[in-house]
Design a protein around this motif. Structure first.
Motif, PDB file in Angstrom:
ATOM      1  N   ARG A  50      -9.263   4.384  73.253  1.00 33.32           N
ATOM      2  CA  ARG A  50      -9.322   5.530  72.350  1.00 33.32           C
ATOM      3  C   ARG A  50      -8.805   5.092  70.987  1.00 33.32           C
ATOM      4  NH1 ARG A  50      -4.308   7.843  71.493  1.00 33.32           N
ATOM      5  NH2 ARG A  50      -2.625   7.161  72.893  1.00 33.32           N
ATOM      6  N   THR A  51      -8.981   5.953  69.999  1.00 36.98           N
ATOM      7  CA  THR A  51      -8.497   5.653  68.650  1.00 36.98           C
ATOM      8  C   THR A  51      -7.021   6.009  68.563  1.00 36.98           C
ATOM      9  OG1 THR A  51     -10.687   6.302  67.853  1.00 36.98           O
ATOM     10  CG2 THR A  51      -8.952   6.012  66.207  1.00 36.98           C
ATOM     11  N   LEU A  52      -6.202   5.055  68.159  1.00 37.34           N
ATOM     12  CA  LEU A  52      -4.765   5.279  68.074  1.00 37.34           C
ATOM     13  C   LEU A  52      -4.400   5.938  66.738  1.00 37.34           C
ATOM     14  CD1 LEU A  52      -3.425   1.895  69.521  1.00 37.34           C
ATOM     15  CD2 LEU A  52      -3.974   4.011  70.732  1.00 37.34           C
ATOM     16  N   VAL A  53      -3.306   6.683  66.754  1.00 33.44           N
ATOM     17  CA  VAL A  53      -2.829   7.383  65.556  1.00 33.44           C
ATOM     18  C   VAL A  53      -1.520   6.753  65.097  1.00 33.44           C
ATOM     19  CG1 VAL A  53      -2.072   9.587  64.596  1.00 33.44           C
ATOM     20  CG2 VAL A  53      -3.917   9.537  66.299  1.00 33.44           C
ATOM     21  N   MET A  54      -1.487   6.345  63.844  1.00 32.62           N
ATOM     22  CA  MET A  54      -0.262   5.819  63.228  1.00 32.62           C
ATOM     23  C   MET A  54       0.314   6.897  62.307  1.00 32.62           C
ATOM     24  SD  MET A  54       0.208   2.585  60.602  1.00 32.62           S
ATOM     25  CE  MET A  54       0.561   1.278  61.786  1.00 32.62           C
ATOM     26  N   GLY A  55       1.544   7.325  62.582  1.00 32.02           N
ATOM     27  CA  GLY A  55       2.205   8.325  61.760  1.00 32.02           C
ATOM     28  C   GLY A  55       2.954   7.688  60.610  1.00 32.02           C
ATOM     29  N   ILE A  56       2.866   8.283  59.427  1.00 27.08           N
ATOM     30  CA  ILE A  56       3.476   7.747  58.205  1.00 27.08           C
ATOM     31  C   ILE A  56       4.853   8.368  57.989  1.00 27.08           C
ATOM     32  CG2 ILE A  56       3.269   7.551  55.702  1.00 27.08           C
ATOM     33  CD1 ILE A  56       0.196   7.868  56.110  1.00 27.08           C
ATOM     34  N   LEU A  57       5.847   7.518  57.779  1.00 24.41           N
ATOM     35  CA  LEU A  57       7.192   7.978  57.441  1.00 24.41           C
ATOM     36  C   LEU A  57       7.659   7.218  56.203  1.00 24.41           C
ATOM     37  CD1 LEU A  57       9.733   9.648  58.121  1.00 24.41           C
ATOM     38  CD2 LEU A  57      10.513   7.690  59.497  1.00 24.41           C
ATOM     39  N   ASN A  58       7.672   7.886  55.065  1.00 25.32           N
ATOM     40  CA  ASN A  58       8.106   7.267  53.815  1.00 25.32           C
ATOM     41  C   ASN A  58       9.557   7.639  53.523  1.00 25.32           C
ATOM     42  OD1 ASN A  58       5.676   5.941  52.976  1.00 25.32           O
ATOM     43  ND2 ASN A  58       4.818   7.948  52.487  1.00 25.32           N
ATOM     44  N   VAL A  59      10.414   6.618  53.446  1.00 21.11           N
ATOM     45  CA  VAL A  59      11.823   6.862  53.109  1.00 21.11           C
ATOM     46  C   VAL A  59      12.038   6.447  51.654  1.00 21.11           C
ATOM     47  CG1 VAL A  59      12.688   6.746  55.453  1.00 21.11           C
ATOM     48  CG2 VAL A  59      12.433   4.624  54.177  1.00 21.11           C
ATOM     49  N   THR A  60      11.199   7.023  50.800  1.00 24.08           N
ATOM     50  CA  THR A  60      11.176   6.689  49.375  1.00 24.08           C
ATOM     51  C   THR A  60      11.323   7.968  48.557  1.00 24.08           C
ATOM     52  OG1 THR A  60       8.770   6.937  49.336  1.00 24.08           O
ATOM     53  CG2 THR A  60       9.635   4.734  49.757  1.00 24.08           C
ATOM     54  N   PRO A  61      11.823   7.846  47.331  1.00 20.95           N
ATOM     55  CA  PRO A  61      11.919   9.028  46.479  1.00 20.95           C
ATOM     56  C   PRO A  61      10.648   9.323  45.698  1.00 20.95           C
ATOM     57  CG  PRO A  61      12.966   7.172  45.403  1.00 20.95           C
ATOM     58  CD  PRO A  61      12.526   6.678  46.758  1.00 20.95           C
ATOM     59  N   ASP A  62       9.659   8.392  45.713  1.00 26.19           N
ATOM     60  CA  ASP A  62       8.538   8.523  44.791  1.00 26.19           C
ATOM     61  C   ASP A  62       7.168   8.278  45.399  1.00 26.19           C
ATOM     62  OD1 ASP A  62       9.112   5.863  45.241  1.00 26.19           O
ATOM     63  OD2 ASP A  62       8.738   5.219  43.184  1.00 26.19           O
ATOM     64  N   ARG A  64      -4.274   5.885  60.219  1.00 25.86           N
ATOM     65  CA  ARG A  64      -2.934   6.084  59.668  1.00 25.86           C
ATOM     66  C   ARG A  64      -2.897   7.385  58.880  1.00 25.86           C
ATOM     67  NH1 ARG A  64      -0.357   4.732  54.772  1.00 25.86           N
ATOM     68  NH2 ARG A  64       1.823   4.032  54.972  1.00 25.86           N
ATOM     69  N   VAL A  65      -2.024   8.335  59.272  1.00 21.06           N
ATOM     70  CA  VAL A  65      -2.039   9.670  58.677  1.00 21.06           C
ATOM     71  C   VAL A  65      -0.632  10.243  58.513  1.00 21.06           C
ATOM     72  CG1 VAL A  65      -4.335  10.261  59.559  1.00 21.06           C
ATOM     73  CG2 VAL A  65      -2.308  10.738  60.949  1.00 21.06           C
ATOM     74  N   HIS A  66      -0.518  11.220  57.598  1.00 19.77           N
ATOM     75  CA  HIS A  66       0.710  11.997  57.443  1.00 19.77           C
ATOM     76  C   HIS A  66       0.746  13.150  58.447  1.00 19.77           C
ATOM     77  CE1 HIS A  66       0.073  10.222  53.382  1.00 19.77           C
ATOM     78  NE2 HIS A  66       1.408  10.189  53.313  1.00 19.77           N
ATOM     79  N   ASP A  67      -0.363  13.889  58.545  1.00 17.26           N
ATOM     80  CA  ASP A  67      -0.436  15.098  59.376  1.00 17.26           C
ATOM     81  C   ASP A  67      -0.912  14.720  60.774  1.00 17.26           C
ATOM     82  OD1 ASP A  67       0.045  17.123  57.136  1.00 17.26           O
ATOM     83  OD2 ASP A  67      -1.681  16.007  56.372  1.00 17.26           O
ATOM     84  N   VAL A  68       0.011  14.340  61.631  1.00 13.57           N
ATOM     85  CA  VAL A  68      -0.347  13.782  62.927  1.00 13.57           C
ATOM     86  C   VAL A  68      -0.997  14.807  63.834  1.00 13.57           C
ATOM     87  CG1 VAL A  68       0.588  12.831  65.070  1.00 13.57           C
ATOM     88  CG2 VAL A  68       1.292  11.878  62.876  1.00 13.57           C
ATOM     89  N   LYS A  69      -0.423  15.996  63.964  1.00 12.25           N
ATOM     90  CA  LYS A  69      -0.931  16.960  64.947  1.00 12.25           C
ATOM     91  C   LYS A  69      -2.407  17.275  64.724  1.00 12.25           C
ATOM     92  CE  LYS A  69       1.534  20.568  66.227  1.00 12.25           C
ATOM     93  NZ  LYS A  69       2.175  21.910  66.209  1.00 12.25           N
ATOM     94  N   ALA A  70      -2.770  17.640  63.488  1.00 10.40           N
ATOM     95  CA  ALA A  70      -4.158  18.011  63.203  1.00 10.40           C
ATOM     96  C   ALA A  70      -5.098  16.826  63.383  1.00 10.40           C
ATOM     97  CB  ALA A  70      -4.264  18.566  61.783  1.00 10.40           C
ATOM     98  N   ASN A  71      -4.679  15.656  62.897  1.00 10.72           N
ATOM     99  CA  ASN A  71      -5.531  14.474  63.032  1.00 10.72           C
ATOM    100  C   ASN A  71      -5.649  14.033  64.480  1.00 10.72           C
ATOM    101  OD1 ASN A  71      -6.462  13.056  60.309  1.00 10.72           O
ATOM    102  ND2 ASN A  71      -4.508  14.075  59.923  1.00 10.72           N
ATOM    103  N   TYR A  72      -4.566  14.116  65.228  1.00  6.62           N
ATOM    104  CA  TYR A  72      -4.612  13.746  66.645  1.00  6.62           C
ATOM    105  C   TYR A  72      -5.663  14.575  67.378  1.00  6.62           C
ATOM    106  CZ  TYR A  72      -3.143  13.323  71.523  1.00  6.62           C
ATOM    107  OH  TYR A  72      -3.137  13.116  72.880  1.00  6.62           O
TER     108      TYR A  72
END
Length: 404
Positions: A140-152, A375-383
């Protein structure tokens, strides 16, 4: 007027061709022989020496296919030409076998053609070992969740710079279906300000060390700096995501090789000028693959990313999206990252916080092109969208031709 139920059957791979022929009740031996005859392919070679082009043209004609070359090849007025091999899979397989005995480097062409024909078939299920964490590819197609620990960062900068907030968001992404987490400590948005390796690691270290104890999925570190990658891998990170494809910091290839860490190599460049868009991108990625292979990484350990939003105009990004399946020719897993990007914003004329539907559309197209990771920010909807698309594209296609 329909006669005898005449209709077109869409067949995109040898596997699908075999399924269709099995439904008819064809003899197994005949199926093996015929499956590649109903499947057309166009294979492009660039800057082929004239004498090699002549041989390829003759041999393709001899197996029932054809080869398009520059108009001046017939008069020998060019030293080299691009060549487009046009034929069925069966014809191309025969060509590959025939040229193995030919001079002028055609043996290499034959081997490369065999490898390419194999690479563009649907991949089989296999396990990728991410330094002790396993990912199942091909099912199946795997989902990569994005976590940015950046201010910008362009989309969520500043939201998760606190350790507790970052860990909470990471846990939420995993609960929503993320198979991998990708943590970034430096924004790579257009015109971003570079930060030092020390500052980048200072942002990443506390979050990474906490998440290694908190979550079960593999953790990817989004960095192009070898020193940051080395510290992250030493701490226990599972793979590296390099937006410069190992080509900005040349020590990066050595680092991932030493740790035997899978690496995502993304296409990137300064400016948007190309000779041939897809040819240039594939050439860049091939160089990245060679750098990784030189350090002992092989096969699925090298994951390629077309680099949507990096060094490309909106129109160029859209063309790459339309031709995603061509990246399979490199023979490695493909990652697609389009989430909330300017391609979507410019096409729909929408701000960053209103690009979910556009992202979902690109994710579904990624599934249709059989990419391996999205690779996505919105995991639930994309999943959910990816799971639905997978059910159609990966699991069912080719099984129920009689009911079509």
């Amino acid at each position: 007027m329909q006669v005898y139920g005449m209709r077109w059957i869409g067949i995109d791979s040898v596997i699908e061709a075999k399924m269709a022929l099995t439904q008819i009740g064809s003899d197994p031996g005949g199926i093996a022989h015929m499956a590649g005859k109903g499947l057309g392919r166009a294979i492009k070679l660039e800057q082929v020496p004239l004498r090699v082009a002549h041989i390829l043209k003759q041999e393709m004609l001899s197996v029932g296919g054809d080869a398009a070359v520059h108009r001046d090849v017939i008069t020998n007025n060019v030293e080299a030409t691009d060549v487009m091999l046009l034929g069925t899979v069966r014809q191309l397989e025969r060509l590959a076998s025939k040229v193995l005995a030919q001079p002028f480097g055609l043996k290499k062409v034959g081997h490369a053609l065999k490898q390419l024909l194999s690479a563009i078939e649907p991949a089989k299920t296999r396990i990728l070992d991410c330094r002790g964490k396993q990912l199942e590819l091909g099912k199946r197609t795997l989902v990569m969740g994005i976590l940015n620990v950046t201010p910008d960062s362009f989309s969520d900068g500043g939201k998760y710079i606190g350790v507790e907030d970052a860990v909470s968001q990471a846990e939420r992404l995993v609960e929503e279906g993320a198979d991998i987490l990708d943590i970034g400590g430096e924004s790579t948005r257009p015109n971003h300000s570079e930060v030092s390796a020390e500052e980048e690691w200072g942002r990443l270290e506390p979050v990474l060390k906490m998440l290694l104890y908190k979550i079960s999925v593999p953790i990817s570190i989004d960095t192009y700096k070898a020193s940051v990658a080395a510290k992250a891998l030493e701490a226990g990170a599972h793979l590296i995501n390099d937006v410069w494809g190992l080509q900005k910091d040349r020590d990066m290839a050595r680092v991932v090789g030493e740790y035997k860490a899978p690496v995502i190599v993304m296409h990137n460049q300064k400016g948007t000028d190309y000779h041939h868009l897809m040819g240039d991108i594939l050439g860049f990625l091939q160089r990245s693959i060679e750098l990784a292979e030189a350090q002992g990484l092989t096969g699925d350990q090298i994951i390629i990313d077309p680099g949507i939003g990096f060094g490309k105009t909106t129109e160029q990004n859209l063309e790459v999206m339309a031709r995603l399946a061509e990246f399979k020719s490199l023979g490695h897993p493909v990652l697609l990252g389009t989430s909330r990007k300017s391609m979507i914003g410019n096409t729909l004329n929408l701000p960053v916080d209103e690009r979910l539907e556009g992202t979902l559309a690109t994710s579904v197209l990624g599934v249709a092109a059989q990419v391996d990771i999205i690779r996505v920010h919105d995991v639930k909807a994309n999943y959910r969208a990816i799971k639905m698309a997978d059910a159609i594209v990966r699991e069912k296609r080719g099984i129920h031709y009689d009911g079509a």
